[in-house]
Scaffold this motif. Structure first.
Motif, PDB file in Angstrom:
ATOM      1  N   ARG A  71       0.688  -1.298  -0.158  1.00 31.29           N
ATOM      2  CA  ARG A  71      -0.058   0.046   0.055  1.00 31.29           C
ATOM      3  C   ARG A  71       0.935   1.200   0.049  1.00 31.29           C
ATOM      4  NH1 ARG A  71      -5.193  -1.166   2.638  1.00 31.29           N
ATOM      5  NH2 ARG A  71      -5.461  -3.426   2.742  1.00 31.29           N
ATOM      6  N   GLU A  72       0.358   2.289  -0.497  1.00 32.12           N
ATOM      7  CA  GLU A  72       0.845   3.724  -0.089  1.00 32.12           C
ATOM      8  C   GLU A  72       0.602   3.853   1.409  1.00 32.12           C
ATOM      9  OE1 GLU A  72       2.774   4.721  -2.373  1.00 32.12           O
ATOM     10  OE2 GLU A  72       1.961   4.229  -4.230  1.00 32.12           O
ATOM     11  N   ASP A  73       1.418   5.005   1.926  1.00 28.93           N
ATOM     12  CA  ASP A  73       1.283   5.115   3.341  1.00 28.93           C
ATOM     13  C   ASP A  73      -0.235   5.690   3.842  1.00 28.93           C
ATOM     14  OD1 ASP A  73       3.861   4.673   3.498  1.00 28.93           O
ATOM     15  OD2 ASP A  73       4.525   6.804   3.825  1.00 28.93           O
ATOM     16  N   ASP A  74      -1.036   6.014   2.744  1.00 24.44           N
ATOM     17  CA  ASP A  74      -2.484   6.296   3.166  1.00 24.44           C
ATOM     18  C   ASP A  74      -3.310   5.329   2.897  1.00 24.44           C
ATOM     19  OD1 ASP A  74      -2.616   6.044   0.338  1.00 24.44           O
ATOM     20  OD2 ASP A  74      -3.429   8.221  -0.016  1.00 24.44           O
ATOM     21  N   GLY A  75      -2.699   4.092   2.771  1.00 22.00           N
ATOM     22  CA  GLY A  75      -3.489   2.667   2.484  1.00 22.00           C
ATOM     23  C   GLY A  75      -4.064   2.530   1.188  1.00 22.00           C
ATOM     24  N   THR A  76      -3.664   3.346   0.076  1.00 20.25           N
ATOM     25  CA  THR A  76      -4.079   2.902  -1.309  1.00 20.25           C
ATOM     26  C   THR A  76      -3.336   1.837  -1.775  1.00 20.25           C
ATOM     27  OG1 THR A  76      -4.581   5.395  -1.647  1.00 20.25           O
ATOM     28  CG2 THR A  76      -4.232   3.893  -3.619  1.00 20.25           C
ATOM     29  N   PRO A  77      -3.877   0.943  -2.215  1.00 25.07           N
ATOM     30  CA  PRO A  77      -3.317  -0.374  -2.839  1.00 25.07           C
ATOM     31  C   PRO A  77      -2.432   0.327  -4.227  1.00 25.07           C
ATOM     32  CG  PRO A  77      -5.616  -0.753  -2.588  1.00 25.07           C
ATOM     33  CD  PRO A  77      -5.555   0.622  -2.417  1.00 25.07           C
ATOM     34  N   THR A  78      -1.347  -0.668  -4.272  1.00 21.39           N
ATOM     35  CA  THR A  78      -0.536  -0.251  -5.255  1.00 21.39           C
ATOM     36  C   THR A  78       0.383  -1.653  -5.572  1.00 21.39           C
ATOM     37  OG1 THR A  78       1.333   1.190  -6.365  1.00 21.39           O
ATOM     38  CG2 THR A  78       1.564   0.449  -3.832  1.00 21.39           C
ATOM     39  N   GLN A  79       0.674  -1.666  -7.120  1.00 19.42           N
ATOM     40  CA  GLN A  79       1.442  -2.700  -7.608  1.00 19.42           C
ATOM     41  C   GLN A  79       2.737  -2.073  -7.883  1.00 19.42           C
ATOM     42  OE1 GLN A  79      -0.108  -5.528  -6.193  1.00 19.42           O
ATOM     43  NE2 GLN A  79       0.664  -6.637  -8.093  1.00 19.42           N
ATOM     44  N   ASP A  80       3.103  -0.968  -7.436  1.00 23.04           N
ATOM     45  CA  ASP A  80       4.329  -0.508  -8.007  1.00 23.04           C
ATOM     46  C   ASP A  80       5.609  -1.256  -7.745  1.00 23.04           C
ATOM     47  OD1 ASP A  80       6.079   2.157  -8.832  1.00 23.04           O
ATOM     48  OD2 ASP A  80       6.843   1.970  -7.056  1.00 23.04           O
ATOM     49  N   ARG A  81       6.238  -1.464  -8.551  1.00 19.77           N
ATOM     50  CA  ARG A  81       7.717  -2.399  -8.416  1.00 19.77           C
ATOM     51  C   ARG A  81       8.550  -2.180  -7.379  1.00 19.77           C
ATOM     52  NH1 ARG A  81      11.050  -2.552 -13.448  1.00 19.77           N
ATOM     53  NH2 ARG A  81      11.395  -0.413 -12.890  1.00 19.77           N
ATOM     54  N   GLU A  82       8.764  -0.704  -7.334  1.00 21.20           N
ATOM     55  CA  GLU A  82       9.935  -0.138  -6.245  1.00 21.20           C
ATOM     56  C   GLU A  82       9.083  -0.081  -4.860  1.00 21.20           C
ATOM     57  OE1 GLU A  82      12.741   0.280  -7.104  1.00 21.20           O
ATOM     58  OE2 GLU A  82      12.055  -0.542  -8.911  1.00 21.20           O
ATOM     59  N   ARG A  83       7.982   0.099  -4.841  1.00 20.85           N
ATOM     60  CA  ARG A  83       7.241   0.008  -3.526  1.00 20.85           C
ATOM     61  C   ARG A  83       7.484  -1.593  -2.701  1.00 20.85           C
ATOM     62  NH1 ARG A  83       5.854   3.192   0.785  1.00 20.85           N
ATOM     63  NH2 ARG A  83       4.184   2.284   1.977  1.00 20.85           N
TER      64      ARG A  83
END
Length: 230
Positions: free
Chosen positions: A51-63
């Motif tokens: 997730r992003e710090d606000d809870g938004t789901p992400t599939q970002d490779r670097e995250r």
């Protein structure tokens, strides 16, 4: 004699939020906290959404890279399975980003349809047979028995129960010789009306059930051998 039990902890998923339980992890630090609690309780495998710090789901490779590296440092030897499921509305290209990091395993959700096969470059696949989702086959021991009989002899398998079906499926998976998955992605309750304070508490309950039912718990290295990763 049954093989040792592999416990997977799915520590956050993409849908459950802090409004459901304040212990749901969003930040890197929170992800590490929850992964470590599950690992120390007996989980050999950690299934990771980010997730992003606000809870938004992400599939970002670097995250994913940052989170996976941090968990590896905190949980030496643990098997990590990044999600390729992502969240509703994501494209296939988005969902597959973590496979570019060449994990040991990745997921492929089949939702009861065992004919749905596929490949993800660089990673053995974990097939999740999910019962009782979106009007599919109800989560019952009888239906689990049917599914297990379709799996080739000797294949390792993992059962995931969602919500109210979680603990009956865990118990069935233990006694039927399979492996089990628990965690906040699937169920936030230890029992009716009692939310778990951490993923570790959910894993601890599996360990207690397994002890009562005569199954030993696999370490990450033992799990690798069972799953043909070593």
């Amino acid at each position: 004699m049954m093989e040792k039990l592999i416990i997977t902890a799915a520590i956050c998923g993409a849908e459950v939020t802090k409004e459901n339980s304040p212990a749901i992890p969003y930040t890197v630090e929170e992800m590490v906290r929850e992964a470590k609690s599950a690992f120390e309780a007996g989980a050999a495998v950690i299934h990771v959404h980010v997730r992003e710090d606000d809870g938004t789901p992400t599939q970002d490779r670097e995250r994913f890279r940052v989170v996976l590296d941090a968990i590896k440092e905190a949980c030496p030897g643990v098997i990590l399975i990044p999600s390729t499921g992502g969240a509703v509305g994501m494209t296939a290209e988005e969902r597959l980003q973590p496979t570019e990091l060449f994990p040991e395993m990745a997921t492929l959700d089949t939702v009861v349809n065992m004919a749905n096969k596929g490949e993800v470059p660089g990673a053995p696949m974990q097939f999740n047979f999910v019962l009782g989702v979106s009007g599919c086959t109800p989560a019952t021991v009888g239906n689990l028995d049917y599914l297990v009989k379709q799996i080739p002899t000797g294949s390792p398998w993992t059962v995931t129960g969602v919500g109210r079906g979680a603990w009956p499926m865990v118990a069935a998976g233990i006694v039927m010789g399979g492996n089990v998955r628990v965690g906040f992605e699937d169920n936030i309750y230890l029992e009716k009306g009692h939310k778990a304070a951490s993923n570790g508490e959910l894993v601890e309950k599996v360990v207690r059930l397994a002890k009562e039912l005569g199954r030993e718990i696999a370490t990450p290295d033992e799990a690798r051998k069972i799953l043909s990763l070593a």
